[in-house]
Write an enzyme that holds these catalytic residues in place. Structure first.
Site, mmCIF file in Angstrom:
data_model
loop_
_atom_site.group_PDB
_atom_site.id
_atom_site.type_symbol
_atom_site.label_atom_id
_atom_site.label_comp_id
_atom_site.label_asym_id
_atom_site.label_seq_id
_atom_site.Cartn_x
_atom_site.Cartn_y
_atom_site.Cartn_z
ATOM 1 N N ASP A 27 0.826 -1.215 0.000
ATOM 2 C CA ASP A 27 0.000 0.000 0.000
ATOM 3 C C ASP A 27 0.859 1.263 0.000
ATOM 4 O O ASP A 27 1.953 1.276 0.546
ATOM 5 C CB ASP A 27 -0.911 -0.031 1.243
ATOM 6 C CG ASP A 27 -2.012 1.003 1.144
ATOM 7 O OD1 ASP A 27 -2.390 1.382 0.010
ATOM 8 O OD2 ASP A 27 -2.503 1.441 2.205
ATOM 9 N N HIS B 114 2.362 3.177 -9.030
ATOM 10 C CA HIS B 114 2.197 1.723 -9.164
ATOM 11 C C HIS B 114 3.423 1.099 -9.836
ATOM 12 O O HIS B 114 3.847 0.009 -9.485
ATOM 13 C CB HIS B 114 0.934 1.405 -9.961
ATOM 14 C CG HIS B 114 -0.320 1.827 -9.252
ATOM 15 N ND1 HIS B 114 -0.536 1.566 -7.920
ATOM 16 C CD2 HIS B 114 -1.426 2.511 -9.674
ATOM 17 C CE1 HIS B 114 -1.720 2.063 -7.553
ATOM 18 N NE2 HIS B 114 -2.264 2.642 -8.603
ATOM 19 N N LEU C 298 11.842 -19.906 -3.718
ATOM 20 C CA LEU C 298 10.824 -19.068 -3.055
ATOM 21 C C LEU C 298 9.561 -19.076 -3.915
ATOM 22 O O LEU C 298 9.639 -19.027 -5.134
ATOM 23 C CB LEU C 298 11.367 -17.621 -2.939
ATOM 24 C CG LEU C 298 10.387 -16.495 -2.616
ATOM 25 C CD1 LEU C 298 9.899 -16.583 -1.173
ATOM 26 C CD2 LEU C 298 11.042 -15.134 -2.819
#
Ligand code: IPE
Ligand code: IPE
Ligand code: MG
Length: 256
Positions: free
Chosen positions: A24, A41, A135
């Protein structure tokens, strides 16, 4: 993984196996720089790439990041299409780098309700990276915790109607195994940058005993130092899961 720098050599740190991040603050980051929200973004995407590398070096095994919520559709159309364009471009663009670090890409959320071109890119990214084991990067896309729980409930209700199970047989474990990605462990730690003290419909079922850590740093500025601070704080947490901490359960008073 490539050569690990000394800064990741921290045997004093407890590293979460499963980490959640609510990415965020992109809009605020852009606003501060008098840039369009889409620039925020884009910077957030670069920050995610950094996070993946850092988590890989630290030894996190599952990283779930909140990229687009079921509520984010209420944003202006221009912002939504900039985000969708960014998703399509990024999953392909970053793949060679993700491959270098052995990162498998998966998606969580109501993907079948996404535009067809996004679904295609998601499927391709998942297939291409399926064999990587260092991962798992799980991107929560068109994700809502309530929708995930409702979907699980619907699946179990259908099994009841078919006569495969009885309502009284439904357990918490059955709910868990009907979530979007049941093999991904519940997050040990959830990080929220940008200072907001809320969960915003992220991993509602899975976060029952997650440790929470909120940072004031905006997501595009969230780097190695802030991640390390989060892990330092997590190391000090006493996770009791409703029981007692080791010290208390060993005290003579309790054994009387
Ligand atoms: C998070 O950044 C990204 C998405 C929700 C897609 P925001 O766009 O919510 O940034 P702020 O909260 O307005 O700063
Ligand atoms: C949460 O951020 C969703 C994502 C980061 C994708 P929001 O900006 O949508 O959350 P609220 O509106 O501040 O709760
Ligand atoms: Mg926000």
């Amino acid at each position: 993984m490539g050569n690990k720098e000394d800064r990741f050599n921290r045997p004093d740190l407890k590293i979460p196996v499963s980490l959640g991040v609510i990415m965020d603050g992109n809009g605020r980051w852009a606003k501060k720089r008098h840039l369009p929200r889409s620039a925020g973004h884009k910077a957030g995407g670069d920050s995610l790439y950094e996070l993946c590398k850092n988590c890989g070096y630290y030894g996190v095994k599952y990283l779930t990041v909140y990229a687009f919520s079921t509520e984010n559709w209420s944003r202006p159309e221009a912002e939504i299409s900039a985000l969708m364009k960014l998703f399509v471009e990024s999953f392909d663009k970053y793949d060679p780098e993700l491959e270098k670090y052995g990162i498998r890409l998966r998606f969580s959320g109501d993907i079948s309700a996404m535009p067809e071109n996004i679904q295609k890119v998601c499927r391709r990214a998942e297939e291409r990276s399926a064999g990587r084991t260092n991962l798992q990067l799980i991107i929560a896309l068109n994700y809502g915790g309530r929708r995930e729980i409702a979907t699980a409930a619907r699946k179990l209700a259908e099994s009841c109607v078919k006569g495969d199970i009885k309502p009284e047989d439904i357990t918490e474990e059955m709910m868990s195994s009907n979530m979007y990605l049941p093999d991904v462990p519940d997050p040990d730690l959830i990080i929220r940058p940008s200072g907001e003290m809320r969960i915003s419909n992220f991993l509602l079922w899975e976060c029952a005993y997650s440790e929470l850590w909120v940072s004031d740093v905006l997501w595009p500025d969230f780097g190695f130092d802030e991640l390390t601070r989060a892990f330092e704080d997590y190391t000090k947490r006493d996770r009791r899961f409703g029981g007692l901490s080791k010290v208390d359960s060993d005290s003579p008073e309790d054994s009387k």
